[in-house]
Design a protein around this motif. Structure first.
Motif, PDB file in Angstrom:
ATOM      1  N   LEU A 192      46.930  14.495  26.305  1.00  0.00           N
ATOM      2  CA  LEU A 192      46.208  15.768  26.260  1.00  0.00           C
ATOM      3  C   LEU A 192      45.346  15.982  27.505  1.00  0.00           C
ATOM      4  CD1 LEU A 192      45.130  15.735  22.498  1.00  0.00           C
ATOM      5  CD2 LEU A 192      46.756  17.315  23.558  1.00  0.00           C
ATOM      6  N   LEU A 193      44.811  14.892  28.044  1.00  0.00           N
ATOM      7  CA  LEU A 193      43.987  14.986  29.250  1.00  0.00           C
ATOM      8  C   LEU A 193      44.827  15.092  30.522  1.00  0.00           C
ATOM      9  CD1 LEU A 193      41.204  12.363  28.384  1.00  0.00           C
ATOM     10  CD2 LEU A 193      41.006  14.857  28.336  1.00  0.00           C
ATOM     11  N   GLY A 194      46.156  14.968  30.368  1.00  0.00           N
ATOM     12  CA  GLY A 194      47.058  15.124  31.504  1.00  0.00           C
ATOM     13  C   GLY A 194      47.093  13.937  32.443  1.00  0.00           C
ATOM     14  N   ARG A 195      46.751  12.758  31.939  1.00  0.00           N
ATOM     15  CA  ARG A 195      46.716  11.583  32.816  1.00  0.00           C
ATOM     16  C   ARG A 195      48.115  11.109  33.177  1.00  0.00           C
ATOM     17  NH1 ARG A 195      41.667   8.409  29.820  1.00  0.00           N
ATOM     18  NH2 ARG A 195      40.028   9.788  30.660  1.00  0.00           N
ATOM     19  N   TYR A 196      49.071  11.342  32.326  1.00  0.00           N
ATOM     20  CA  TYR A 196      50.480  11.118  32.651  1.00  0.00           C
ATOM     21  C   TYR A 196      51.344  11.858  31.655  1.00  0.00           C
ATOM     22  CZ  TYR A 196      49.778   7.262  29.265  1.00  0.00           C
ATOM     23  OH  TYR A 196      49.449   6.520  28.174  1.00  0.00           O
ATOM     24  N   SER A 197      52.640  11.917  31.931  1.00  0.00           N
ATOM     25  CA  SER A 197      53.557  12.685  31.091  1.00  0.00           C
ATOM     26  C   SER A 197      54.752  11.825  30.692  1.00  0.00           C
ATOM     27  CB  SER A 197      54.037  13.943  31.836  1.00  0.00           C
ATOM     28  OG  SER A 197      54.716  13.567  33.028  1.00  0.00           O
ATOM     29  N   ILE A 198      55.513  12.307  29.741  1.00  0.00           N
ATOM     30  CA  ILE A 198      56.703  11.627  29.249  1.00  0.00           C
ATOM     31  C   ILE A 198      57.908  12.532  29.458  1.00  0.00           C
ATOM     32  CG2 ILE A 198      55.486  10.206  27.550  1.00  0.00           C
ATOM     33  CD1 ILE A 198      56.220  12.323  25.466  1.00  0.00           C
ATOM     34  N   PRO A 199      59.137  11.991  29.356  1.00  0.00           N
ATOM     35  CA  PRO A 199      60.331  12.825  29.557  1.00  0.00           C
ATOM     36  C   PRO A 199      60.365  14.021  28.613  1.00  0.00           C
ATOM     37  CG  PRO A 199      60.919  10.496  29.532  1.00  0.00           C
ATOM     38  CD  PRO A 199      59.472  10.574  29.146  1.00  0.00           C
ATOM     39  N   LYS A 200      60.751  15.175  29.180  1.00  0.00           N
ATOM     40  CA  LYS A 200      60.809  16.401  28.390  1.00  0.00           C
ATOM     41  C   LYS A 200      62.074  16.425  27.527  1.00  0.00           C
ATOM     42  CE  LYS A 200      58.098  19.091  31.691  1.00  0.00           C
ATOM     43  NZ  LYS A 200      58.058  20.285  32.583  1.00  0.00           N
ATOM     44  N   ALA A 201      62.086  17.341  26.566  1.00  0.00           N
ATOM     45  CA  ALA A 201      63.217  17.464  25.643  1.00  0.00           C
ATOM     46  C   ALA A 201      64.478  17.867  26.389  1.00  0.00           C
ATOM     47  CB  ALA A 201      62.897  18.488  24.565  1.00  0.00           C
ATOM     48  N   GLN A 202      65.607  17.254  26.011  1.00  0.00           N
ATOM     49  CA  GLN A 202      66.893  17.619  26.600  1.00  0.00           C
ATOM     50  C   GLN A 202      67.309  19.017  26.169  1.00  0.00           C
ATOM     51  OE1 GLN A 202      69.724  14.538  25.601  1.00  0.00           O
ATOM     52  NE2 GLN A 202      68.432  12.907  26.424  1.00  0.00           N
ATOM     53  N   ASP A 203      66.984  19.364  24.923  1.00  0.00           N
ATOM     54  CA  ASP A 203      67.308  20.681  24.377  1.00  0.00           C
ATOM     55  C   ASP A 203      66.040  21.275  23.772  1.00  0.00           C
ATOM     56  OD1 ASP A 203      68.282  22.947  23.207  1.00  0.00           O
ATOM     57  OD2 ASP A 203      69.485  21.932  21.677  1.00  0.00           O
ATOM     58  N   PRO A 204      65.290  22.057  24.564  1.00  0.00           N
ATOM     59  CA  PRO A 204      64.018  22.606  24.066  1.00  0.00           C
ATOM     60  C   PRO A 204      64.173  23.525  22.858  1.00  0.00           C
ATOM     61  CG  PRO A 204      64.183  22.801  26.457  1.00  0.00           C
ATOM     62  CD  PRO A 204      65.541  22.404  25.964  1.00  0.00           C
TER      63      PRO A 204
ATOM     64  N   GLU B  66      49.193  23.413  20.383  1.00  0.00           N
ATOM     65  CA  GLU B  66      48.030  23.653  19.517  1.00  0.00           C
ATOM     66  C   GLU B  66      46.891  22.696  19.851  1.00  0.00           C
ATOM     67  OE1 GLU B  66      49.375  23.265  15.514  1.00  0.00           O
ATOM     68  OE2 GLU B  66      50.893  24.836  15.703  1.00  0.00           O
ATOM     69  N   LEU B  67      47.232  21.404  19.987  1.00  0.00           N
ATOM     70  CA  LEU B  67      46.193  20.414  20.269  1.00  0.00           C
ATOM     71  C   LEU B  67      45.636  20.561  21.675  1.00  0.00           C
ATOM     72  CD1 LEU B  67      47.297  17.029  18.621  1.00  0.00           C
ATOM     73  CD2 LEU B  67      45.576  18.655  17.874  1.00  0.00           C
ATOM     74  N   ARG B  68      46.498  20.904  22.638  1.00  0.00           N
ATOM     75  CA  ARG B  68      46.013  21.091  24.012  1.00  0.00           C
ATOM     76  C   ARG B  68      45.023  22.252  24.074  1.00  0.00           C
ATOM     77  NH1 ARG B  68      47.939  20.396  29.230  1.00  0.00           N
ATOM     78  NH2 ARG B  68      48.308  18.242  28.605  1.00  0.00           N
ATOM     79  N   GLN B  69      45.337  23.342  23.394  1.00  0.00           N
ATOM     80  CA  GLN B  69      44.432  24.491  23.371  1.00  0.00           C
ATOM     81  C   GLN B  69      43.099  24.130  22.719  1.00  0.00           C
ATOM     82  OE1 GLN B  69      46.022  27.916  21.330  1.00  0.00           O
ATOM     83  NE2 GLN B  69      44.489  29.307  22.147  1.00  0.00           N
ATOM     84  N   LEU B  70      43.172  23.355  21.634  1.00  0.00           N
ATOM     85  CA  LEU B  70      41.962  22.930  20.945  1.00  0.00           C
ATOM     86  C   LEU B  70      41.155  21.976  21.808  1.00  0.00           C
ATOM     87  CD1 LEU B  70      40.386  23.086  18.272  1.00  0.00           C
ATOM     88  CD2 LEU B  70      41.807  21.211  17.411  1.00  0.00           C
ATOM     89  N   GLN B  71      41.854  21.049  22.467  1.00  0.00           N
ATOM     90  CA  GLN B  71      41.180  20.054  23.300  1.00  0.00           C
ATOM     91  C   GLN B  71      40.447  20.705  24.475  1.00  0.00           C
ATOM     92  OE1 GLN B  71      43.009  18.997  26.520  1.00  0.00           O
ATOM     93  NE2 GLN B  71      41.040  18.115  27.135  1.00  0.00           N
TER      94      GLN B  71
ATOM     95  N   HIS C 278      35.708  14.394  25.239  1.00  0.00           N
ATOM     96  CA  HIS C 278      36.725  13.780  24.376  1.00  0.00           C
ATOM     97  C   HIS C 278      36.187  12.561  23.627  1.00  0.00           C
ATOM     98  CE1 HIS C 278      37.268  11.188  27.939  1.00  0.00           C
ATOM     99  NE2 HIS C 278      37.774  10.293  27.113  1.00  0.00           N
ATOM    100  N   ARG C 279      34.943  12.222  23.855  1.00  0.00           N
ATOM    101  CA  ARG C 279      34.309  11.156  23.065  1.00  0.00           C
ATOM    102  C   ARG C 279      33.229  11.722  22.127  1.00  0.00           C
ATOM    103  NH1 ARG C 279      35.979   6.336  25.143  1.00  0.00           N
ATOM    104  NH2 ARG C 279      36.654   6.311  27.329  1.00  0.00           N
TER     105      ARG C 279
END
Length: 560
Positions: A396-408, A422-427, A433-434
């Motif tokens: 959520l903090l954007g420190r790293y990312s994971i592989p995106k969906a093959q079929d969105p 939803e969680l990113r908007q809330l965050q 974050h603490r």
């Protein structure tokens, strides 16, 4: 690659015992079996360091079902202990004899990180190793809360034991971080001077490796005991994470156990359900209990999960060993796999146990033991909820990312993207974050987002592997059920439509249930007496029998 462990499972050492042996005999036999497993696989330094396909294959092999305690002992020794020492061997030839002893199981070992007072916060352990002017160290446990709280340290089977013990390195009153030390514990019969171990009570539910408490009273260690150098690290946190890096591998490896657990449980309950019959009504015919949809659903879902999770585990292992995958993302992959396997494993094992009646509660049928071990997987090498919170927060903090969906456009990919959005908007509306808001609004949802990511990844890995379409369809239906309301609210997929997807997939699987059960290739490792009438009779014959020649009439006529 070594031959199949089916031959090993049929050896005298692994012959199943229905009779109830004393606890110590069980434990000693498990150590001998761990040694046999280690010598069967013949792991090399290359396997340990580079995490070869042979290394990963071990953790989904069916031999674990014959003796889960033996496999836990084997896993701790070859991954945690040998894995921690292995990177230092190339620069330190003096460690080569110990490494050979570990891989050949001429010695057994313990991995001592956690303490009674420090589990999830192991960075704050209290055990100290103080540098001495002669180059050696004094290892000491300063308080009862600093006693190491880990699986066995006591003498068993006459085999000497060595440990990797983590302690605060103190040099001239300076704290130089948490470091691993090689510490001999006993000679196979007696503890070494200054080492004290308390044997704790047995963990309930089947044969599960117990824990001990271990303390060190001013134990003198040679200079060679330290793995690494004396220099103060540039970054304490990074140095600590490097020193415990095999916990990430261990979390991944132990999570993989759920695959053979699921295979065994669904095979046993599936076969049992075809033999166990009930009468329909007062004068009706007897029919197998698998006739009923309430019996079919847990079996079909477990078959689908086993089929999907095995290629998912293989894919995660491949990503973990890829040089292009960063250490942070490797850790994230292990968390994702753990969350998904626990979600499916615990859920299906509970359902299968419920559908197996009183016989499913017998320890010899293994179901309760496998369910208990799956719970332990959620705690071992990092508690799953804590790991989920940390990993979700970093995403959520954007420190790293994971592989995106093959079929969105897939249902599971839309679910993942929707929850994350939803969680990113809330965050982003929360400053700290603490802080309390993050604690109240985000923390309870962290595990859900990791599960959503994992369900999408697992489905994609299974599609790439060419898993049966019916099994894929039911896995997807099961994933929908885990957050049914979201699909109703966001995609307009009604509960009736979700139910019908499950119904159709279950019908297709049950029409070929024997083929699906037999294709698990797990039968040679299953010892459950409930599998067949002949096994049940052998089980009963091994049980204590009470008979007598008392005269009932004499008892009836006697005065009380």
């Amino acid at each position: 690659m070594p031959s199949s462990t089916v031959d090993l499972s049929s050896s005298d050492l692994f012959r199943h015992h229905y009779e109830a042996d004393p606890r110590d005999e069980h434990l000693e036999r498990s150590y001998h079996r761990a040694r046999a497993i280690g010598r069967h696989w013949r792991l090399t330094l290359d396997d340990i360091v580079n995490l070869t396909p042979k290394f990963w294959r071990i953790f989904t092999d069916g031999i674990i079902l014959r003796d889960t305690v033996a496999h836990i002992i084997f896993t701790m020794q070859c991954n945690l202990v040998a894995g921690t020492i292995a990177p230092f061997v190339l620069k330190r030839p003096d460690l080569e004899p110990l490494m050979k002893q570990l891989l050949h199981f001429d010695v057994v070992s313990s991995y001592m990180l956690n303490e009674v007072g420090h589990g999830c916060d192991a960075r704050n352990i209290e055990t100290t190793a103080t540098w001495q002017s002669d180059g050696g160290f004094i290892l000491n446990t300063p308080s009862p809360s600093a006693r190491k709280f880990m699986p066995p340290a006591i003498p068993v089977a006459g085999i000497p034991r060595v440990a990797v013990v983590f302690a605060q390195l103190r040099v001239k009153e300076e704290d130089r971080g948490i470091r691993p030390f090689v510490v001999p514990l006993h000679d196979g019969r007696k503890m070494y001077q200054g080492v004290k171990t308390w044997r704790l009570p047995k963990i309930s539910s089947g044969q599960v490796l117990h824990h001990d408490l271990t303390s060190f009273n001013h134990v003198h260690l040679p200079s060679t005991a330290l793995l690494g150098d004396l220099e103060p690290p540039a970054n304490m946190r990074d140095q600590y994470l490097r020193s415990i890096s095999r916990l990430v591998v261990g979390a991944l490896a132990m999570s993989m156990w759920v695959v053979p657990f699921l295979k065994c449980a669904v095979y046993v309950v599936g076969k049992y359900s075809q033999q166990r019959t009930v009468q329909q009504g007062l004068h009706g015919e007897r029919v197998p209990i698998i006739t009923f949809r309430t019996q079919q659903l847990p079996i079909a879902h477990a078959l689908a999960e086993a089929a999907v999770l095995e290629p998912f585990a293989d894919w995660i292992a491949t990503q973990h060993t890829s040089p292009s995958t960063s250490p942070a993302v490797k850790h994230g992959f292990s968390v994702i796999l753990k969350v998904v396997l626990l979600q499916n494993g615990r859920g299906s094992l509970n359902e299968l146990i419920e559908r197996s009646g009183a016989q499913g509660m017998l320890p010899d049928n293994k179901l309760i033991e496998l369910e208990t071990l799956t719970r332990m997987v959620g705690i071992a090498e990092g508690e799953v909820l804590v790991l989920s919170i940390r990993f979700a927060t970093e995403l959520l903090l954007g420190r790293y990312s994971i592989p995106k969906a093959q079929d969105p456009s897939s249902l599971l990919a839309q679910h993942e993207a929707g929850l994350f959005g939803e969680l990113r908007q809330l965050q982003q509306s929360i400053k700290d974050h603490r802080g309390q808001e993050y604690n109240q609004y985000i923390l309870p949802q962290c595990r859900s987002i990791i599960l959503a990511i994992g369900q999408r990844m697992a489905y994609e890995a299974a599609v790439d592997r060419g898993v049966d379409r019916d099994l894929l369809a039911l896995y997807e239906a099961g994933a929908l059920k885990s957050d049914s309301s979201w699909y109703v609210e966001q995609l307009g997929l009604s509960r009736a439509a979700q139910f019908d997807k499950e119904r159709q997939a279950c019908d297709a699987i049950m029409s070929q249930v024997d083929r699906h059960l037999d294709s698990l290739d797990i039968e040679p490792y299953c010892t459950a007496p409930m599998l067949s009438s002949s096994r049940w009779e052998r089980f009963v014959d091994a049980a204590p029998l009470y008979t007598g020649d008392a005269d009932f009439n004499e008892h009836r006529d006697s005065k009380l």
